[in-house]
Enzyme design. Sequence first.
Site, PDB file in Angstrom:
ATOM      1  N   ASP A  39       0.837  -1.197   0.000  1.00 53.29           N
ATOM      2  CA  ASP A  39       0.000   0.000   0.000  1.00 53.29           C
ATOM      3  C   ASP A  39       0.874   1.250   0.000  1.00 53.29           C
ATOM      4  OD1 ASP A  39      -2.316  -1.463   0.091  1.00 53.29           O
ATOM      5  OD2 ASP A  39      -2.642  -1.212   2.243  1.00 53.29           O
ATOM      6  N   LYS A  74      -4.101   2.498  -2.784  1.00 56.32           N
ATOM      7  CA  LYS A  74      -4.860   2.770  -1.567  1.00 56.32           C
ATOM      8  C   LYS A  74      -4.750   4.233  -1.165  1.00 56.32           C
ATOM      9  CE  LYS A  74      -6.636  -1.252  -0.746  1.00 56.32           C
ATOM     10  NZ  LYS A  74      -8.090  -1.437  -0.793  1.00 56.32           N
ATOM     11  N   MET A 189      -8.139   8.129   8.819  1.00 58.53           N
ATOM     12  CA  MET A 189      -8.761   8.396   7.514  1.00 58.53           C
ATOM     13  C   MET A 189      -9.876   9.427   7.614  1.00 58.53           C
ATOM     14  SD  MET A 189      -8.909   4.446   6.094  1.00 58.53           S
ATOM     15  CE  MET A 189      -9.760   3.870   7.588  1.00 58.53           C
TER      16      MET A 189
END
Length: 524
Positions: A39, A74, A189
């Site tokens: 990622d 990602k 996030m």
Amino acid sequence: MDGHAAGEVWLVGAGPGDPGLLTVRGRDLLATADVIVVDRLALAVLDGAPLDGAPPDGASPECAPSAQIIHVGKSATAPSWSQERINALLVERARAGARVVRLKGGDPYVLGRGGEEAEACAAAGVRCTVVPGVTSALAVPALAGIPVTHRDVAQEIAIISGHLAPGHPDSTVDWPGLAASRATLVILMGVARLIAITEALLDGGRPEATPVAVIERGGTAAQRVLRTTLDGLAVDAIAAGVRSPAVIVIGEVAARNDAAVPTAPAAGARPAVASRPLVGVRVLVARTRARPGLLARRLRALGADAVETVVARPAPAGGDDAAAALLTALDGVNAILLADPDEVAALVSLLRSAGTDVRALAGRTLVAAGPSAREALDSLGLASVPRTHLRAQLNAEPRPLGPPTVLAVAGAEPDLGPAEHAWSVRRLTLLTDVAAEPDPRIAEELRHGDFDVAAFASSTAVRGTAELYGPLPPDLLVAAMGRRSAQACEAAGIRVDIVPAEPGVHPLAAAVADFVTASRDPLN
């Protein structure tokens, strides 16, 4: 593949960003992997120190294993692989017999969709092992001096995904319950949803004066911390230009700073510039090899957040002419100097193209310029000597037909030194550079102005960068190692700001540090 009849998958947590926080088990698995699926947030581990330890000063870095590295993105704003495609890739490569490491930021099972990948492997009958990592939800606040629990003010913690906004039909987060609690909230996030998250918590009853800390790029040299309150969070984050990845800590502990060492500079603050003058400076290092380089390592030692990207890759020189030239060059040669695994692979490839194999090297001394070349030769069952032993090796052998000849297929000098005989050095180029694929992550960050400096150690790196990413941002500082790389910049329309007095990795890194230090000094 170490006797494995079928492949396996390991879900490895890369930690919060600092390559030093990768677990020992994770490091061991990376060193033996056939395929690494990585990622964006875990790339620092591959870009950082060599997987099998740092070499002595001045030595070539030990390369990562010759594994295929597959970048799956990602990123919220750059092209990424779908989770279904990643699952299928893991199963496909394992079924083909590969040892697959799925390298994920933080811990694979903490908001990392590792559970879905493990389930996909189990459904396909593929063995899958989880290697826990240091989760950024706990480590990043700690690196910023924030204890997520504290006996006096916070005895519980909630780790929350901010990927979906409060009120989204697919969200399972109980925002009113979190607002009413006294738990420390750690949100991952959540940068893109700051306004909605703030409103949900305020509407649920969290006091406006609740302390908040936003830690951007935690665990890297570019870490910075924004401290504010819940009612000012959205406005202050926008003013500070906070970008993902960032960890948001909400609760009384966010006002604490219990670190034994200073935290990284807050947004807008002037970084410390003592022994690490490049703290807070993000440097793009263009490479022409897949292995981590000495330049990035030196820049990191000076405090920089050095991001390496491959802009060109070596490939064996093609065509019948190259194979014929190799056979001609081998005639009468006593020793062959090889710089790295790419040189070894090219030599074998061209021998095959010429209708022969490594048996054509019989009777010649193979010389490894560094540890990585020695390991590549060992893997083929070919004995080699270090470059420093070359002169003694050749002098020890009788040469009735005349002085010995060394074939240097590498950029490294044979380092013969004073000798009892005259030496002959024959040179042959086995490799040519081909363009790499552009990295969406690099393209995105160049567009957003996320880099302060671009450093070029070769003219090939300059040309590859220009070809892949086009014009560089006008405010990006450009450092070129020497005259040739500076000329390549000029030919590509790239302004050069920094050139060291003498070429070399350490002089180039020092020149960047001197330039940045002078720019920060108000007296200059």
